[in-house]
Design a protein around this motif. Sequence first.
Motif, PDB file in Angstrom:
ATOM      1  N   ASP A  60      12.546  -2.560  10.199  1.00 28.29           N
ATOM      2  CA  ASP A  60      11.456  -1.905  10.739  1.00 28.29           C
ATOM      3  C   ASP A  60      10.227  -2.928  11.034  1.00 28.29           C
ATOM      4  O   ASP A  60      10.272  -3.757  10.316  1.00 28.29           O
ATOM      5  N   PRO A  61       9.341  -2.479  11.815  1.00 25.00           N
ATOM      6  CA  PRO A  61       8.261  -3.569  12.049  1.00 25.00           C
ATOM      7  C   PRO A  61       7.246  -3.289  10.734  1.00 25.00           C
ATOM      8  O   PRO A  61       7.300  -2.382  10.034  1.00 25.00           O
ATOM      9  N   VAL A  62       6.657  -4.528  10.624  1.00 25.62           N
ATOM     10  CA  VAL A  62       5.562  -4.555   9.673  1.00 25.62           C
ATOM     11  C   VAL A  62       4.551  -3.354  10.136  1.00 25.62           C
ATOM     12  O   VAL A  62       3.946  -3.140  11.024  1.00 25.62           O
ATOM     13  N   PRO A  63       4.356  -2.460   8.999  1.00 22.68           N
ATOM     14  CA  PRO A  63       3.230  -1.489   9.207  1.00 22.68           C
ATOM     15  C   PRO A  63       1.916  -2.167   9.366  1.00 22.68           C
ATOM     16  O   PRO A  63       1.521  -3.065   8.899  1.00 22.68           O
ATOM     17  N   VAL A  67      18.783  -2.141   2.956  1.00 25.41           N
ATOM     18  CA  VAL A  67      18.282  -3.191   4.041  1.00 25.41           C
ATOM     19  C   VAL A  67      18.518  -2.740   5.559  1.00 25.41           C
ATOM     20  O   VAL A  67      17.700  -2.783   6.149  1.00 25.41           O
ATOM     21  N   GLY A  68      19.429  -1.701   5.678  1.00 27.07           N
ATOM     22  CA  GLY A  68      19.590  -0.957   6.964  1.00 27.07           C
ATOM     23  C   GLY A  68      20.820  -1.618   7.779  1.00 27.07           C
ATOM     24  O   GLY A  68      20.702  -3.205   7.673  1.00 27.07           O
ATOM     25  N   ALA A 102      23.050  -6.463  10.928  1.00 22.87           N
ATOM     26  CA  ALA A 102      23.318  -6.751  12.316  1.00 22.87           C
ATOM     27  C   ALA A 102      22.802  -8.128  12.767  1.00 22.87           C
ATOM     28  O   ALA A 102      23.196  -8.866  13.872  1.00 22.87           O
ATOM     29  N   ALA A 103      21.643  -8.355  12.190  1.00 21.39           N
ATOM     30  CA  ALA A 103      20.892  -9.387  12.900  1.00 21.39           C
ATOM     31  C   ALA A 103      21.567 -11.009  12.260  1.00 21.39           C
ATOM     32  O   ALA A 103      21.209 -11.737  12.630  1.00 21.39           O
TER      33      ALA A 103
END
Length: 335
Positions: free
Chosen positions: A61-64, A102-103, A108-109
């Motif tokens: 996820d992006p950095v909040p 980690v998701g 997949a990255a």
Amino acid sequence: MANHPENPGDSFESITQAILAAQTIGVVSHQRPDGDALGSCIGIGEVLSQLGKTVHMVNADPVPESLQFLAGTERIQVAAELSEPFSVDLLIILDAAGADRVGNAAWAAFANSGLVINIDHHVSNQRFGDLNYVDVISPATGQIVFELIKSNQWTLSPAARDALFAAISTDTGSFRYPNTTGATYRIAADLIDLGADVGWLSQQLYESYPQRRIELLRGLLQNLDIREDGKIAAMKLTRSEAEAVGMRDGDTEGLIDVIRSVDSVVVAVFFEELKDGKIRVSSRSKSTQIDVGQICAVFGGGGHKLAAGARISGPIEEAAERFLNEVAKRFHGLD
Ligand SMILES: [Mn+2]
């Protein structure tokens, strides 16, 4: 140091050897990253870069927005936005109790994970790495990362210094929670001696919220749910309420502390309806007799005794009833 568990796992020496032997290193933490997750990544990532390693910091996820003030967060890439996966010799996973935290997108990255190092402080950690360092007494993964860096006398850049301060400060509720140890304060002192600006960092972390967050809170308090003579307090956030204020990731961070701060409250719970219909549960306890980690485990989640979470199926009202009934049971057991 006397503050560590008997056996946190593999030694700092073996972790250091693995780091030194690698050239290309991936650094990741759990999805929906918080201050400890991101701060730990930047802390170690910066140091690895200084050591001449090629470092790829990735998150599902992006950095909040609330943490973008930290230098180094711009280096963290959103997994789904990568054009192709990285090939790495080593993957360091921080602040994640299980590999699934980690998701899928972040896994997949990486075309290959190489050796996996798991550094964490959750009691529920599944030791999924090739090398594992799980210090359940440490209040923050950032504290372990600091100790690893210090044991090697690696230099902290200003970005790494501030990131580790943020990691430790956020996971200890600004050095207030009972998990805060003497070592935590000594590390904070070291970071301040290295130039960390406590006033500025604390203001960025705790006094720089967007107005929509307080609008969100206004709505949540309308439907505040108090039970068991005030011992249990809960707030429920539906998708439509979130959308009405244009909520962004990170906006709900710390809102639970508002109800936790009520004198009678022992357990505070925050329910949030997610886009996929699942309900994210965050829970906090002020008493070691009520272990919210155990309660969350009943619902497939986990965490710490005094702070834990789970994801359960909706609808939100039903999910809240099921969870709060489980909490109430624990109080009845004490009578
Ligand atoms: Mn943490």
